[in-house]
Design a protein around this motif. Structure first.
Motif, PDB file in Angstrom:
ATOM      1  N   ALA A  65       0.818  -1.212   0.000  1.00 26.20           N
ATOM      2  CA  ALA A  65       0.000   0.000   0.000  1.00 26.20           C
ATOM      3  C   ALA A  65       0.853   1.264   0.000  1.00 26.20           C
ATOM      4  CB  ALA A  65      -0.932  -0.009   1.213  1.00 26.20           C
ATOM      5  N   GLU A  66       1.926   1.277   0.772  1.00 30.80           N
ATOM      6  CA  GLU A  66       2.792   2.453   0.814  1.00 30.80           C
ATOM      7  C   GLU A  66       3.403   2.726  -0.555  1.00 30.80           C
ATOM      8  OE1 GLU A  66       7.010   3.974   2.834  1.00 30.80           O
ATOM      9  OE2 GLU A  66       6.167   2.016   3.372  1.00 30.80           O
ATOM     10  N   GLN A  67       3.875   1.673  -1.212  1.00 28.12           N
ATOM     11  CA  GLN A  67       4.463   1.827  -2.542  1.00 28.12           C
ATOM     12  C   GLN A  67       3.415   2.279  -3.557  1.00 28.12           C
ATOM     13  OE1 GLN A  67       5.947  -2.274  -2.443  1.00 28.12           O
ATOM     14  NE2 GLN A  67       7.995  -1.483  -2.874  1.00 28.12           N
ATOM     15  N   ALA A  68       2.191   1.775  -3.415  1.00 28.16           N
ATOM     16  CA  ALA A  68       1.127   2.152  -4.341  1.00 28.16           C
ATOM     17  C   ALA A  68       0.828   3.644  -4.256  1.00 28.16           C
ATOM     18  CB  ALA A  68      -0.133   1.344  -4.058  1.00 28.16           C
ATOM     19  N   VAL A  69       0.737   4.168  -3.039  1.00 33.21           N
ATOM     20  CA  VAL A  69       0.472   5.592  -2.848  1.00 33.21           C
ATOM     21  C   VAL A  69       1.581   6.432  -3.474  1.00 33.21           C
ATOM     22  CG1 VAL A  69       0.335   7.427  -1.113  1.00 33.21           C
ATOM     23  CG2 VAL A  69      -0.951   5.308  -0.795  1.00 33.21           C
TER      24      VAL A  69
END
Length: 315
Positions: A65-69
């Protein structure tokens, strides 16, 4: 017993309904919208996202999720500056190599942030570089000054910006960066999905609007004059359908954020439908931090729960 004659008002009502129906169709043809909805059902922990190739010939790229954001923000900053997909691919490959798409507060010597930029080398203060929008903007500013960067090998283009001690390392990330860029610039529709739902807590529509402005600029919001001017002519040829999304736990009357879909500024292809998919997949990538439970666009929808976390035909 007499048979009642047909009411003279029925043809009139039928004509009115037809006029209303025609008006609705015309309205839908004039503008597409991103709608972000926030529902109470999204209560599981988010585990990750993936982006797939449109032709199915490449392996999917899995990320959290962090990488996606961070990836979605990098792409949005690029398209908001009118940069082509190739520039977004170069930026994403660079961030994958430098930080793994994580906003690091440490690095080699004084390097920090997504691109491991150095305050001592004129990239800005530590606080500025730690802002993903700022650091992405600075990367694109320097990339834009590289002559013919779009036709250069990715390693060469990235190295002219970064001045890395290991320039060849960027090449290993080009396939994954290409997949991400195709989805996050909207060229590949319904290509990015997230596996699980957003955490507990109410979603805030104002937070979604603020994040959209932060990444795309003020004209992305409803009522922005430039967005309205661009949405109508683009949609007149592409007739994009609405995009929808829902915030977890928000009051029923405040669960939806509607955003006009206009073609990206400065791009050569005035495709509002592509812009719609860019916004829709940006919303999915930000679902964990903005507590978005549902996103839909062009007859497809993604839900944080109940649909296997994939894009499906809208009900």
């Amino acid at each position: 017993m007499g048979v009642p004659e047909p009411s003279p008002s029925r043809p009139l009502r039928r004509r009115r309904l037809l006029r209303y129906g025609a008006a609705l169709i015309v309205s839908c043809a004039l503008a597409g919208y991103l709608v972000v909805r926030f529902g109470p059902d999204a209560r599981q922990a988010r585990t990750g996202c993936e982006v797939v190739a449109a032709d199915g010939e490449r392996d999917p790229y899995f990320f959290d999720a962090e990488q996606a954001v961070n990836a979605a923000t990098i792409a949005a900053v690029g398209t908001s500056r009118g940069m082509p997909e190739r520039a977004v691919t170069i930026a994403l490959a660079t961030a994958l190599q430098e930080s793994g798409l994580r906003n690091l507060d440490y690095g080699d010597r004084d390097s920090v942030g997504l691109f491991q930029q150095r305050p001592s080398q004129g990239w800005g203060t530590v606080a500025q570089i730690m802002d993903p929008v700022y650091s992405a903007r600075k990367f694109y500013q320097r990339l834009d000054k590289v002559d013919h960067y779009a036709s250069l090998p990715l390693t060469v283009a990235a190295q002219k910006v970064q001045r890395s001690a290991f320039p060849d390392a960027y090449a290993q990330h080009e396939p994954d960066a290409s997949l991400l860029a195709a989805a996050l610039t909207g060229r590949a529709k319904a290509a990015l999905t997230c596996e699980s739902t957003v955490p507990d807590g109410a979603g805030d529509p104002s937070a979604v609007r603020a994040a959209l402005v932060r990444d795309f600029g003020r004209t992305v919001l409803p009522g922005a004059p430039e967005a309205r001017k661009k949405a109508a002519p683009a949609a007149a040829t592409t007739t994009p359908a609405p995009v929808a999304g829902t915030l977890a736990g928000a009051p029923a009357r405040a669960r939806t954020v509607v955003v006009p879909v206009a073609a990206s500024r400065g791009t050569k292809e005035p495709d509002a439908r592509r812009r719609g998919w860019e916004l829709a997949q940006w919303a999915v990538a930000h679902a964990s931090v903005l507590h978005i439970a549902e996103v839909s666009y062009a007859g497809r929808e993604w839900r944080a729960s109940g649909t296997g976390h994939t894009w499906r035909e809208a009900a």
